[in-house]
Enzyme design. Structure first.
Site, short mmCIF file in Angstrom:
data_model
loop_
_atom_site.label_atom_id
_atom_site.label_comp_id
_atom_site.label_asym_id
_atom_site.label_seq_id
_atom_site.Cartn_x
_atom_site.Cartn_y
_atom_site.Cartn_z
N GLU A 3 -17.60 12.44 22.31
CA GLU A 3 -16.26 12.92 21.95
C GLU A 3 -15.95 12.88 20.45
OE1 GLU A 3 -13.38 13.51 24.46
OE2 GLU A 3 -15.18 14.16 25.49
N HIS A 61 -7.47 -2.64 9.80
CA HIS A 61 -8.73 -3.33 9.51
C HIS A 61 -9.54 -3.49 10.81
CE1 HIS A 61 -6.32 -5.67 6.13
NE2 HIS A 61 -6.47 -4.39 5.85
N HIS A 119 -13.07 -2.79 3.52
CA HIS A 119 -11.66 -3.20 3.62
C HIS A 119 -11.03 -2.70 4.92
CE1 HIS A 119 -7.42 -3.63 1.75
NE2 HIS A 119 -7.30 -3.35 3.03
N HIS A 169 -2.78 2.53 8.25
CA HIS A 169 -3.89 1.77 7.66
C HIS A 169 -4.15 0.54 8.53
CE1 HIS A 169 -6.37 -0.55 4.99
NE2 HIS A 169 -5.42 -1.45 4.78
N GLU A 186 0.82 -1.22 0.00
CA GLU A 186 0.00 0.00 0.00
C GLU A 186 0.85 1.27 0.00
OE1 GLU A 186 -2.83 -0.62 -0.77
OE2 GLU A 186 -3.62 -2.36 0.28
P1 13P Z 1 0.80 -5.39 3.15
O1 13P Z 1 1.15 -6.70 3.83
O2 13P Z 1 1.37 -5.32 1.77
O3 13P Z 1 1.18 -4.21 4.02
O4 13P Z 1 -0.77 -5.35 2.94
C1 13P Z 1 -1.66 -5.46 4.01
C2 13P Z 1 -2.94 -4.75 3.79
O5 13P Z 1 -3.58 -4.34 4.73
C3 13P Z 1 -3.40 -4.54 2.40
O6 13P Z 1 -4.39 -3.56 2.34
ZN ZN Z 2 -5.59 -3.48 4.18
#
Ligand code: 13P
Ligand code: ZN
Length: 272
Positions: A169, A141, A210, A139, A116
Site C-alpha cells: 500500500e 517522532h 529527529h 510533526h 517548531e
Molecule cells: P515543542 O514542545 O516546542 O512543540 O517541541 C517539540 C518537538 O518535537 C521539537 O521538535
Molecule cells: Zn520534534
C-alpha cells in the site's frame, strides 16, 4: 456563542494527539500539530475581535495574514491535551504585520505555540501553493521511522524506495515519496525554510534522526501518511538483519501504481 470545548476542531486535536501518544510517537512534549481553521466556523465559538495577547513569531508569514490556526503549545505533552485542551492548545491568528501571532484562545498558563512554528507555518505556505486545500501540518517522532534513520542511507530516493518495498500500500499512500533533510538543529527558521522547500514536492519530510512531518487536507490524511511510513519502517526494522528471500520488485511497484492509477516518482525506481 457556542462552547469552544465542543468545537469539532478541538475534538479532532484531542483525538489525534491522544492517538499519536498511544502509538508511542510523541514522548513527553515530542511532536506538534497546526491546523488551519475556517474563520466563520471559529467565529461561532470565539469573539474574533478579542485578542488575549500578541506573540512575535520571529519570521515572516505575510502569505498567511488573517489566517487562523489551532496549534499545540511548546513544552506541552500530547498525553495531556485531552484532559486540558485550553492549557495545551492555542488558537492564533496571523496579524497584519505578518510576524505576530494574535492569541484568541488557549495557552491558559501563559504558554505559547510550538517552537517548531517556523516549520509549520512555512510548510503551510509552501503546501497551499501546490494544494490550496491543505489544512494540516503534523510533526512527530515515530519510533521505527527514527530507528531506521540510524541504519539506512538518508537519501530520499533510496529511503522512499525501501519504504515502498515494505508494504504494497505504500506506493498508493505516498506515490510522491518522502523528502529527507539531514540532521539539523530544530526549532529554528533555517530548519523551517529547509522543510518548506521540501514541501514544494513532498507531503512527507523526514528530519534525519529527529522525526517526520506529514501534511494534508485533513487530520486523517496527515496522520495516515505518517502512520503508513511508520508501519513500513517497522517492517524494515523487523527484517533488516535477516536474509531477504522475497521482495516486491520495481516492476511490481509500477504494477501497483498503474493498478491504483497513482502518479508516482518514476525517478525513485531503478527501471531501465
Ligand atoms: P515543542 O514542545 O516546542 O512543540 O517541541 C517539540 C518537538 O518535537 C521539537 O521538535
Ligand atoms: Zn520534534
Amino acid at each position: 456563542m457556542k462552547d469552544i470545548l465542543t468545537a469539532p476542531f478541538v475534538e479532532e486535536m484531542k483525538e489525534t494527539t491522544a492517538n499519536m501518544y498511544r502509538l508511542g510517537w510523541d514522548e513527553r512534549n515530542g511532536g506538534n500539530i497546526s491546523y488551519m481553521l475556517d474563520e466563520k466556523e471559529v467565529g461561532e465559538y470565539l469573539d474574533l475581535d478579542r485578542v488575549i495577547r500578541t506573540i512575535p513569531t520571529g519570521f515572516d508569514a505575510t502569505a498567511l495574514i488573517g489566517k487562523i490556526f489551532i496549534v499545540t503549545g511548546t513544552g506541552k505533552y500530547f498525553k495531556n491535551v485531552k484532559n486540558d485542551p485550553e492549557t495545551n492548545l492555542g488558537i492564533i491568528r496571523i496579524a497584519k504585520d505578518g510576524t505576530t501571532a494574535e492569541l484568541l484562545w488557549g495557552y491558559r498558563d501563559g504558554g505559547k505555540f510550538t517552537s517548531e512554528l517556523p516549520a509549520h507555518l512555512m510548510s503551510h505556505m509552501a503546501r497551499l501553493k501546490v494544494d490550496p486545500e491543505n489544512r494540516v501540518v503534523m510533526h512527530s517522532h515515530p519510533t521505527n521511522t527514527l530507528a531506521m534513520n540510524f541504519i539506512h542511507e538518508l537519501d530520499e530516493k533510496a529511503l522512499t524506495h525501501t519504504l515502498w518495498q515494505m508494504c504494497t500500500e505504500c506506493m498508493v499512500v505516498f506515490p510522491d515519496g518522502v523528502g529527507v533533510l539531514p540532521w539539523m538543529l530544530c526549532g529554528t527558521n533555517e530548519i523551517g525554510e529547509a522543510t518548506a522547500k521540501k514541501m514544494e514536492e513532498f507531503r512527507l519530510v523526514i528530519w534525519g534522526m529527529h522525526g517526520i512531518y506529514g501534511v494534508g487536507k485533513t487530520m486523517d490524511e496527515a496522520f495516515g501518511l505518517i502512520e503508513t511510513v511508520e508501519k513500513a519502517a517497522q517492517l524494515y526494522m523487523l527484517i533488516c538483519n535477516r536474509p531477504r528471500v522475497n521482495t516486491i520488485t520495481d516492476e511490481d511497484l509500477v504494477c501497483i501504481a498503474k493498478g491504483f492509477g497513482v502518479k508516482y516518482r518514476k525517478d525513485f525506481l531503478n527501471l531501465k
